[in-house]
Design a protein around this motif. Structure first.
Motif, PDB file in Angstrom:
ATOM      1  N   HIS A 107      29.655  48.043 -23.216  1.00 52.89           N
ATOM      2  CA  HIS A 107      30.620  49.090 -22.868  1.00 52.89           C
ATOM      3  C   HIS A 107      31.985  48.935 -23.535  1.00 52.89           C
ATOM      4  O   HIS A 107      32.781  49.877 -23.513  1.00 52.89           O
ATOM      5  CB  HIS A 107      30.824  49.127 -21.354  1.00 52.89           C
ATOM      6  N   GLY A 108      32.301  47.739 -24.060  1.00 49.67           N
ATOM      7  CA  GLY A 108      33.593  47.536 -24.696  1.00 49.67           C
ATOM      8  C   GLY A 108      34.705  47.136 -23.757  1.00 49.67           C
ATOM      9  O   GLY A 108      35.874  47.103 -24.150  1.00 49.67           O
ATOM     10  N   TYR A 109      34.378  46.821 -22.504  1.00 54.89           N
ATOM     11  CA  TYR A 109      35.389  46.361 -21.553  1.00 54.89           C
ATOM     12  C   TYR A 109      34.840  45.217 -20.711  1.00 54.89           C
ATOM     13  O   TYR A 109      33.634  44.956 -20.683  1.00 54.89           O
ATOM     14  CB  TYR A 109      35.853  47.505 -20.637  1.00 54.89           C
ATOM     15  N   CYS A 110      35.757  44.513 -20.009  1.00 56.69           N
ATOM     16  CA  CYS A 110      35.382  43.459 -19.058  1.00 56.69           C
ATOM     17  C   CYS A 110      36.111  43.720 -17.747  1.00 56.69           C
ATOM     18  O   CYS A 110      37.195  44.300 -17.735  1.00 56.69           O
ATOM     19  CB  CYS A 110      35.785  42.073 -19.591  1.00 56.69           C
ATOM     20  N   VAL A 111      35.507  43.286 -16.651  1.00 56.80           N
ATOM     21  CA  VAL A 111      36.133  43.478 -15.350  1.00 56.80           C
ATOM     22  C   VAL A 111      36.255  42.144 -14.613  1.00 56.80           C
ATOM     23  O   VAL A 111      35.574  41.168 -14.924  1.00 56.80           O
ATOM     24  CB  VAL A 111      35.335  44.478 -14.469  1.00 56.80           C
ATOM     25  N   ALA A 112      37.161  42.126 -13.651  1.00 57.22           N
ATOM     26  CA  ALA A 112      37.281  41.019 -12.699  1.00 57.22           C
ATOM     27  C   ALA A 112      37.513  41.660 -11.340  1.00 57.22           C
ATOM     28  O   ALA A 112      38.496  42.392 -11.156  1.00 57.22           O
ATOM     29  CB  ALA A 112      38.425  40.082 -13.064  1.00 57.22           C
ATOM     30  N   GLU A 113      36.609  41.416 -10.428  1.00 59.76           N
ATOM     31  CA  GLU A 113      36.667  42.064  -9.114  1.00 59.76           C
ATOM     32  C   GLU A 113      37.046  41.038  -8.054  1.00 59.76           C
ATOM     33  O   GLU A 113      36.220  40.535  -7.310  1.00 59.76           O
ATOM     34  CB  GLU A 113      35.333  42.730  -8.818  1.00 59.76           C
ATOM     35  N   GLY A 114      38.345  40.717  -8.038  1.00 59.25           N
ATOM     36  CA  GLY A 114      38.870  39.793  -7.040  1.00 59.25           C
ATOM     37  C   GLY A 114      38.791  38.334  -7.409  1.00 59.25           C
ATOM     38  O   GLY A 114      39.202  37.485  -6.610  1.00 59.25           O
ATOM     39  N   GLU A 115      38.326  37.985  -8.603  1.00 60.50           N
ATOM     40  CA  GLU A 115      38.215  36.568  -8.954  1.00 60.50           C
ATOM     41  C   GLU A 115      39.567  35.916  -9.223  1.00 60.50           C
ATOM     42  O   GLU A 115      39.753  34.730  -8.964  1.00 60.50           O
ATOM     43  CB  GLU A 115      37.308  36.379 -10.179  1.00 60.50           C
ATOM     44  N   TRP A 116      40.501  36.702  -9.784  1.00 62.25           N
ATOM     45  CA  TRP A 116      41.832  36.136 -10.061  1.00 62.25           C
ATOM     46  C   TRP A 116      42.742  36.351  -8.865  1.00 62.25           C
ATOM     47  O   TRP A 116      43.260  35.404  -8.293  1.00 62.25           O
ATOM     48  CB  TRP A 116      42.395  36.778 -11.330  1.00 62.25           C
TER      49      TRP A 116
END
Length: 265
Positions: free
Chosen positions: A195-204
């Protein structure tokens, strides 16, 4: 090439004293604005006598200031004048700011621009949505590579020669953190490839979900990364990928197109 602060660097051209002085400045952290000579010695591994010479010199140069009431050192204002030419030279900040502000308002969060520095990413610009009152990153703030969307995006676009030494260092540095983030990193690699993107869902930050997109075009030899972070309570299931990620991809594409037009002019 790195070496322990208290050790001798194998390269005779390496200015050890300068490196030690810089390590003192890099010891200061958010939430700990004042440190004593003993704390600086403990954190750098340098002797108290060496720290005393370094802090004296840094105070004389305006890079540190001594707080007599606390008997501790604070960072000096001369550091701001050192960093300003760098920030002012990154014209990408001014170019992207209106688009970032628009995205932040639409998402109800923060849109930021960052670049890689060692084991961290550093914020160079940030815009907050008009009603976003929770998480707001500051210019100059650092965030870790592995648990953050911005760090994952930079790692995902990097070639093996860049990424593998950093990943190995992260494994050695904090095995527990590596285990916590290993699955998220693997998903980030798949997301970037597909998709060309990365996500972080509450890890940081536990209450912030973020998506990040690296620029494919280098600027002054650097890879810059845009991200958008939104308080988790403002998102419905799938919002980050379905609604915000496409907007961020569009923002990056527009910025790259603007840079191309500038070069052609």
């Amino acid at each position: 090439m790195t070496t322990p602060l208290g050790g001798r660097h194998p390269d005779p051209a390496f200015a050890t004293t300068l490196a030690h002085g810089l390590s003192v400045l890099q010891t200061f952290r958010h939430g700990e604005p004042a440190l004593s000579n003993r704390e600086l010695s403990d954190r750098t591994g340098l002797s108290k006598a060496t720290i005393s010479r370094l802090t004296y010199t840094l105070v004389q140069r305006g890079l540190l200031r001594y707080d007599a009431s606390l008997r501790r050192y604070r960072l000096g204002t001369a550091l701001l004048s050192l960093s300003y030419p760098l920030l002012a030279s990154i014209k990408l900040r001014q170019l992207a700011r209106p688009l970032m502000t628009r995205l932040a308002n639409a998402a109800g969060g923060s849109a930021s621009l960052g670049m890689h520095d060692g084991m961290h990413m550093v914020y160079l610009e940030t815009c907050r949505g008009h009603d976003a009152v929770a998480f707001r990153p500051d210019i100059g703030a650092m965030l870790p590579l592995l648990p953050s969307a911005m760090g994952r995006a930079w790692l995902a676009q990097a070639d093996a020669a860049q990424a593998e030494p950093l990943l190995e260092a992260l494994r050695r540095q904090d095995p527990a953190a590596w285990q916590r983030n290993a699955a998220g990193w693997e998903q980030a690699r798949r997301d970037y490839a597909q998709h060309g993107y990365c996500v972080a869902e509450g890890e940081w930050h536990a209450d912030v979900y973020a998506v990040a997109v690296p620029m494919r075009r280098r600027v002054d030899g650097q890879v810059f990364v845009f991200n958008c972070g939104v308080p988790a309570r403002r998102l419905r299931g799938g919002d980050l990928r379905r609604r915000i990620a496409p907007r961020l991809l569009t923002l990056v594409a527009r910025v790259e197109s603007m840079l191309e037009r500038q070069d052609a002019a």
